[in-house]
Design a protein around this motif. Structure first.
Motif, short mmCIF file in Angstrom:
data_model
loop_
_atom_site.label_atom_id
_atom_site.label_comp_id
_atom_site.label_asym_id
_atom_site.label_seq_id
_atom_site.Cartn_x
_atom_site.Cartn_y
_atom_site.Cartn_z
N LEU A 119 -59.79 0.15 12.60
CA LEU A 119 -60.03 1.32 13.45
C LEU A 119 -58.78 2.18 13.58
O LEU A 119 -58.86 3.42 13.51
CB LEU A 119 -60.52 0.88 14.83
CG LEU A 119 -61.95 0.35 14.91
CD1 LEU A 119 -62.24 -0.20 16.30
CD2 LEU A 119 -62.95 1.43 14.54
N ILE A 120 -57.65 1.54 13.76
CA ILE A 120 -56.39 2.30 13.86
C ILE A 120 -56.10 2.99 12.53
O ILE A 120 -55.71 4.16 12.50
CB ILE A 120 -55.23 1.38 14.29
CG1 ILE A 120 -55.47 0.84 15.70
CG2 ILE A 120 -53.89 2.12 14.22
CD1 ILE A 120 -54.53 -0.28 16.11
N ALA A 121 -56.30 2.28 11.43
CA ALA A 121 -56.07 2.87 10.11
C ALA A 121 -56.99 4.06 9.88
O ALA A 121 -56.56 5.09 9.34
CB ALA A 121 -56.26 1.82 9.02
N LEU A 122 -58.24 3.94 10.29
CA LEU A 122 -59.19 5.04 10.14
C LEU A 122 -58.72 6.27 10.91
O LEU A 122 -58.73 7.39 10.39
CB LEU A 122 -60.58 4.62 10.60
CG LEU A 122 -61.66 5.70 10.54
CD1 LEU A 122 -61.91 6.13 9.11
CD2 LEU A 122 -62.94 5.18 11.19
N CYS A 123 -58.28 6.07 12.14
CA CYS A 123 -57.73 7.19 12.93
C CYS A 123 -56.54 7.82 12.22
O CYS A 123 -56.40 9.05 12.20
CB CYS A 123 -57.32 6.71 14.32
SG CYS A 123 -58.68 6.33 15.42
N MET A 124 -55.68 7.00 11.63
CA MET A 124 -54.49 7.53 10.97
C MET A 124 -54.84 8.27 9.68
O MET A 124 -54.21 9.27 9.34
CB MET A 124 -53.49 6.40 10.67
CG MET A 124 -52.89 5.78 11.92
SD MET A 124 -51.99 6.95 12.96
CE MET A 124 -53.14 7.18 14.31
N VAL A 125 -55.84 7.79 8.94
CA VAL A 125 -56.26 8.48 7.72
C VAL A 125 -56.85 9.84 8.08
O VAL A 125 -56.52 10.86 7.43
CB VAL A 125 -57.27 7.62 6.93
CG1 VAL A 125 -57.96 8.44 5.85
CG2 VAL A 125 -56.57 6.41 6.33
N VAL A 126 -57.68 9.90 9.11
CA VAL A 126 -58.24 11.19 9.54
C VAL A 126 -57.11 12.10 10.03
O VAL A 126 -57.10 13.30 9.75
CB VAL A 126 -59.32 10.99 10.63
CG1 VAL A 126 -59.79 12.32 11.19
CG2 VAL A 126 -60.49 10.21 10.06
N LEU A 127 -56.15 11.54 10.74
CA LEU A 127 -55.00 12.32 11.19
C LEU A 127 -54.20 12.86 10.00
O LEU A 127 -53.77 14.02 10.01
CB LEU A 127 -54.10 11.44 12.07
CG LEU A 127 -52.94 12.12 12.78
CD1 LEU A 127 -53.45 13.13 13.79
CD2 LEU A 127 -52.07 11.08 13.46
N ALA A 128 -54.02 12.05 8.97
CA ALA A 128 -53.30 12.49 7.77
C ALA A 128 -54.04 13.62 7.07
O ALA A 128 -53.44 14.61 6.64
CB ALA A 128 -53.10 11.31 6.82
N ILE A 129 -55.34 13.50 6.98
CA ILE A 129 -56.15 14.56 6.35
C ILE A 129 -56.05 15.84 7.17
O ILE A 129 -55.87 16.92 6.62
CB ILE A 129 -57.62 14.09 6.22
CG1 ILE A 129 -57.71 12.97 5.18
CG2 ILE A 129 -58.52 15.26 5.84
CD1 ILE A 129 -59.06 12.26 5.16
N HIS A 130 -56.12 15.69 8.48
CA HIS A 130 -56.01 16.85 9.35
C HIS A 130 -54.65 17.51 9.21
O HIS A 130 -54.53 18.74 9.16
CB HIS A 130 -56.26 16.44 10.80
CG HIS A 130 -56.22 17.58 11.75
ND1 HIS A 130 -55.06 18.02 12.33
CD2 HIS A 130 -57.21 18.40 12.22
CE1 HIS A 130 -55.33 19.03 13.11
NE2 HIS A 130 -56.63 19.28 13.06
N ALA A 131 -53.59 16.71 9.13
CA ALA A 131 -52.23 17.24 9.02
C ALA A 131 -52.02 17.96 7.69
O ALA A 131 -51.33 18.97 7.63
CB ALA A 131 -51.21 16.11 9.18
N ARG A 132 -52.62 17.46 6.63
CA ARG A 132 -52.47 18.10 5.32
C ARG A 132 -53.22 19.41 5.24
O ARG A 132 -52.82 20.31 4.52
CB ARG A 132 -52.94 17.16 4.23
CG ARG A 132 -52.08 15.92 4.15
CD ARG A 132 -51.97 15.43 2.75
NE ARG A 132 -51.25 14.18 2.74
CZ ARG A 132 -50.03 14.06 2.25
NH1 ARG A 132 -49.44 15.11 1.76
NH2 ARG A 132 -49.44 12.90 2.24
N ARG A 133 -54.32 19.51 5.98
CA ARG A 133 -55.11 20.75 5.98
C ARG A 133 -54.49 21.83 6.85
O ARG A 133 -54.75 23.01 6.65
CB ARG A 133 -56.53 20.48 6.45
CG ARG A 133 -57.34 19.73 5.45
CD ARG A 133 -58.75 19.58 5.89
NE ARG A 133 -59.53 18.81 4.94
CZ ARG A 133 -60.71 18.34 5.15
NH1 ARG A 133 -61.31 18.56 6.31
NH2 ARG A 133 -61.35 17.66 4.22
#
Length: 134
Positions: A119-133
């Motif tokens: 769950l934490i990793a999923l939040c971080m992956v979505v955060l990374a995608i958001h940051a790159r966009r």
């Protein structure tokens, strides 16, 4: 933008998951008296710092924190998956300790750790995608 896509919401969710996992592991060992095995200790080493790191990232709105958190999650996921595998292969027991035989319905303690890290990793992956966009 939905609530779960906002960086602060993702950081708050990840912080909450890490805090609940930490409180749960401490409750199992200190209150209920379940001794943690060696693999549980390694997972704790990876989970406990995430509470402070994620809380600080939430407070400062640091959306780049995923670079630090994802390696912790990868290690935790690998350890928890390995421990869950040992539990399956050994017929419900882990050769390193008794934590895999303790069922907190419907899952064992190693399975709970696996879910928390995922769950934490999923939040971080979505955060990374958001940051790159952004």
């Amino acid at each position: 933008m939905t609530a779960l896509r906002r960086p602060r919401s993702l950081l708050a969710t990840a912080t909450l998951v890490a805090a609940v996992a930490t409180a749960g592991s401490l409750t199992y060992s200190l209150v209920l008296g379940y001794p943690p095995c060696e693999l549980c200790w390694y997972q704790r080493i990876l989970m406990y710092p995430l509470v402070g790191v994620l809380a600080y990232a939430w407070y400062t709105d640091d959306s780049g924190i995923y670079r630090l958190v994802l390696p912790f999650c990868a290690g935790g996921i690998a350890l928890a998956a390995y421990q869950s595998y040992l539990q399956r292969v050994a017929g419900g027991t882990c050769t390193l300790g008794g934590c895999a035989t303790i069922y907190i319905r419907p899952v064992t303690i190693p399975n709970q750790s696996f879910v928390a890290f995922c769950l934490i990793a999923l939040c971080m992956v979505v955060l990374a995608i958001h940051a790159r966009r952004a």
